[in-house]
Design a protein around this motif. Structure first.
Motif, mmCIF file in Angstrom:
data_model
loop_
_atom_site.group_PDB
_atom_site.id
_atom_site.type_symbol
_atom_site.label_atom_id
_atom_site.label_comp_id
_atom_site.label_asym_id
_atom_site.label_seq_id
_atom_site.Cartn_x
_atom_site.Cartn_y
_atom_site.Cartn_z
ATOM 1 N N GLY A 133 0.759 -1.236 0.000
ATOM 2 C CA GLY A 133 0.000 0.000 0.000
ATOM 3 C C GLY A 133 0.788 1.283 0.000
ATOM 4 O O GLY A 133 0.189 2.368 -0.022
ATOM 5 N N ALA A 134 2.128 1.232 0.069
ATOM 6 C CA ALA A 134 2.904 2.465 -0.006
ATOM 7 C C ALA A 134 2.748 3.100 -1.383
ATOM 8 O O ALA A 134 2.451 2.427 -2.372
ATOM 9 C CB ALA A 134 4.377 2.185 0.278
ATOM 10 N N ASP A 135 2.964 4.395 -1.446
ATOM 11 C CA ASP A 135 2.900 5.102 -2.720
ATOM 12 C C ASP A 135 3.937 4.499 -3.668
ATOM 13 O O ASP A 135 5.117 4.376 -3.306
ATOM 14 C CB ASP A 135 3.204 6.585 -2.494
ATOM 15 N N PRO A 136 3.524 4.111 -4.904
ATOM 16 C CA PRO A 136 4.497 3.543 -5.854
ATOM 17 C C PRO A 136 5.687 4.445 -6.145
ATOM 18 O O PRO A 136 6.693 3.987 -6.670
ATOM 19 C CB PRO A 136 3.646 3.308 -7.118
ATOM 20 N N GLU A 137 5.582 5.736 -5.801
ATOM 21 C CA GLU A 137 6.734 6.613 -5.990
ATOM 22 C C GLU A 137 7.921 6.180 -5.135
ATOM 23 O O GLU A 137 9.057 6.562 -5.418
ATOM 24 C CB GLU A 137 6.359 8.060 -5.662
ATOM 25 N N LEU B 191 8.473 7.450 7.963
ATOM 26 C CA LEU B 191 7.852 6.124 7.988
ATOM 27 C C LEU B 191 6.543 6.110 7.204
ATOM 28 O O LEU B 191 6.228 5.143 6.508
ATOM 29 C CB LEU B 191 7.615 5.687 9.428
ATOM 30 N N GLY B 192 5.774 7.194 7.317
ATOM 31 C CA GLY B 192 4.537 7.271 6.550
ATOM 32 C C GLY B 192 4.791 7.259 5.061
ATOM 33 O O GLY B 192 4.045 6.640 4.288
ATOM 34 N N ARG B 193 5.846 7.913 4.630
ATOM 35 C CA ARG B 193 6.215 7.903 3.209
ATOM 36 C C ARG B 193 6.530 6.495 2.734
ATOM 37 O O ARG B 193 6.311 6.155 1.576
ATOM 38 C CB ARG B 193 7.416 8.822 2.997
ATOM 39 N N CYS B 194 7.047 5.660 3.639
ATOM 40 C CA CYS B 194 7.394 4.282 3.290
ATOM 41 C C CYS B 194 6.238 3.315 3.506
ATOM 42 O O CYS B 194 6.419 2.100 3.365
ATOM 43 C CB CYS B 194 8.596 3.832 4.116
ATOM 44 N N GLY B 195 5.063 3.859 3.860
ATOM 45 C CA GLY B 195 3.879 3.028 3.944
ATOM 46 C C GLY B 195 3.600 2.432 5.297
ATOM 47 O O GLY B 195 2.697 1.589 5.425
ATOM 48 N N LEU B 196 4.333 2.839 6.340
ATOM 49 C CA LEU B 196 4.089 2.299 7.673
ATOM 50 C C LEU B 196 2.983 3.075 8.371
ATOM 51 O O LEU B 196 2.828 4.286 8.173
ATOM 52 C CB LEU B 196 5.357 2.357 8.531
#
Length: 500
Positions: free
Chosen positions: A319-323, A486-491
């Motif tokens: 679910g992390a941003d594919p970017e 961490l949010g950028r990495c989907g956590l």
């Protein structure tokens, strides 16, 4: 139509490392290879210290060390004359670097260890299974596979091409493979049994006017023989051709080659893909870059690609941003460019014009010594990458982008023991890290000279965030900066609803 998370084309070291990393994260993947079975032949040999740290994380470093060779001496010859023997004593393990030396192991044995580990993690390699074609859309990749006479269509969320220098995936994507090929730079390579060497445990190297010859011991009692071909030489991959070249290069008729298990022709290529990702398809290893064998870069660089990509791909699947996957190219492409340049310089130094080769031989000993010592310190860093946040809180220790060194911890364990796995790690010094799923927090109060505090030298109130691939991602005194990262990495981070 079968649906999985990741399809990996290619079961060499790159594909196997990626498969092991994804499997331990619970990512559904398939590993296919068009070869009928496991590859024979030495190909890559050297495993660098950083690669051994990666193997440690995956749980196979001890297995590698048990069967590999280290600090192999090199004997340099001109015909019958031995000019010198080079012995570089192995470096002693330290609390910071428990794997300080380059180990020598034929690639097929490294692959065997990794296949066993993949099996333990619930995966397997599907040999005699070729990727024929694929198409992608916004939601995934539809691939056509051929196994024997049977054709299968399957669906994957992502496709990774780890299928070598002649990559089907790269060609199907139309990605340019820029660089050069030198048709006159060729060599015969073979795995054989060698008789007649005074010291069969040493690497023997001849560099006369006729061309380069290398006989390298393997870890299984056999040797890899590499014999350069002159422009007029026949490049038939036959044992008799190789025997003739060994006699001509060494000036000796008493070196006997028998029982070949693999023989091939190598041609010099120096190339790099213009990008590593198109939509839901990515490249890694030799599919993304090829270069000279000098510097022991090939296998190690591919393993580094896979280790950088594995956690990012897993987080994206979840679910992390594919970017996040765009940082794979941004971090690994500069490493590849540097490696291509260095391996090309080493190739030029080892293959000078024939008329000056005897003179170059006199300067080779210090050159080889420096190269061996430098290769031990080959720790790629991502200091300018998009995932490296400005470390304004950095003390006098490692910087953002560096691979975290090992060190003793106050509880009697080591940092590497805690880094093993799939999580982020936060080292805190008189600070509090935010709670997050997939984050382990370790306190490092000022302590003895051998402590983590001594190794990382953090400022009071700082948080050192270590990524799942062991690289330092952030050094900060602001817990909100950790939440953002961490949010950028989907956590999922406690107290931050925007990080889902």
């Amino acid at each position: 139509m079968t649906a999985i998370d990741v399809l990996i084309a290619g079961a060499g070291p790159t594909g196997l490392i990626l498969a092991c990393d994804l499997a331990r994260r619970g990512i559904r993947c398939r590993v296919i290879d068009r070869a009928a079975g496991p590859q024979a032949g030495g190909r890559g040999f050297g495993l660098k210290p950083r690669t051994l740290e990666i193997m440690d994380d995956l749980g196979v470093a001890d297995r590698i060390a048990a069967i590999a060779l280290d600090h192999t001496p090199i004997r340099f010859h001109l015909g019958h004359t031995e000019l010198f023997e080079l012995r570089v004593p192995p470096a002693a393990p330290t609390p910071r670097r428990p794997y300080p030396n380059l180990l020598s192991l034929p690639q097929w044995r490294t692959e065997s260890v990794l296949r066993d580990r993949l099996t333990e993690l619930g995966g397997q390699v599907e040999f005699d299974c070729e990727l024929v074609d694929f198409d992608q859309d916004a939601n995934g990749v539809s691939a056509t596979l051929r196994r024997g006479g049977a054709v299968e269509t399957m669906r994957a969320a992502w496709l990774v091409g780890a299928d070598g220098g002649r990559s089907t995936v790269r060609r199907r994507l139309g990605i340019a493979f820029r660089g050069r090929t030198e048709d006159d730079a060729r060599a015969l390579l073979a795995d054989v049994t060698v008789h007649g060497l005074a010291d069969p445990a040493a690497v023997h190297l001849w560099m006369g006017a006729e061309g380069l010859l290398v006989i390298r011991p393997g870890s299984d009692g056999r040797c890899q023989v590499v014999a350069a071909l002159a422009p007029q030489d026949d490049d038939a991959p036959e044992l008799d051709t190789l025997r003739h070249l060994v006699t001509a290069r060494s000036g000796r008729a008493d070196i006997e080659l028998t029982d070949p298990t693999w023989i091939s022709v190598w041609r010099y290529n120096l190339r790099m893909a213009e990008r590593y990702r198109v939509g839901r398809v990515l490249l890694a290893g030799d599919a993304a870059h090829v270069h000279s064998p000098f510097g022991a870069y090939g296998m190690n660089t591919g393993i580094g690609d896979a280790y950088n990509l594995g956690w990012k791909l897993a987080h994206t699947v979840r679910g992390a941003d594919p970017e996040l996957l765009d940082t794979y190219w941004a971090e690994r492409a500069p490493i590849a460019r540097k490696i291509l340049a260095d391996s090309d310089r080493r190739f030029a130094a080892a293959t000078p014009p024939p008329f000056i080769r005897p003179l170059v031989a006199l300067a080779l000993k210090p050159l080889l010594r420096r190269a061996q010592i430098r290769d031990r310190a080959d720790y790629p860093a991502y200091r300018t990458g998009p995932l490296g946040v400005e470390d304004t809180a950095r003390g006098r220790g490692p910087a953002v982008g560096d691979s975290a060194p090992d060190c003793p911890l106050p509880d009697g364990t080591t940092l590497f023991a805690h880094l093993r796995g799939t999580h982020f790690t936060a080292l805190v010094c008189d600070a509090a890290a935010p709670a997050a799923e997939g984050l382990e927090v370790i306190e490092i109060p000022p302590s003895t000279a051998l402590s983590a505090h001594r190794t990382f030298r953090p400022r009071s109130g700082s948080i050192i965030l270590i990524r799942p691939d062991g690289h330092i991602g952030l050094i900060t005194t602001d817990p909100d900066a950790v939440r953002t990262y961490l949010g950028r990495c989907g956590l999922s981070v406690a107290g931050d609803n925007d990080s889902q």
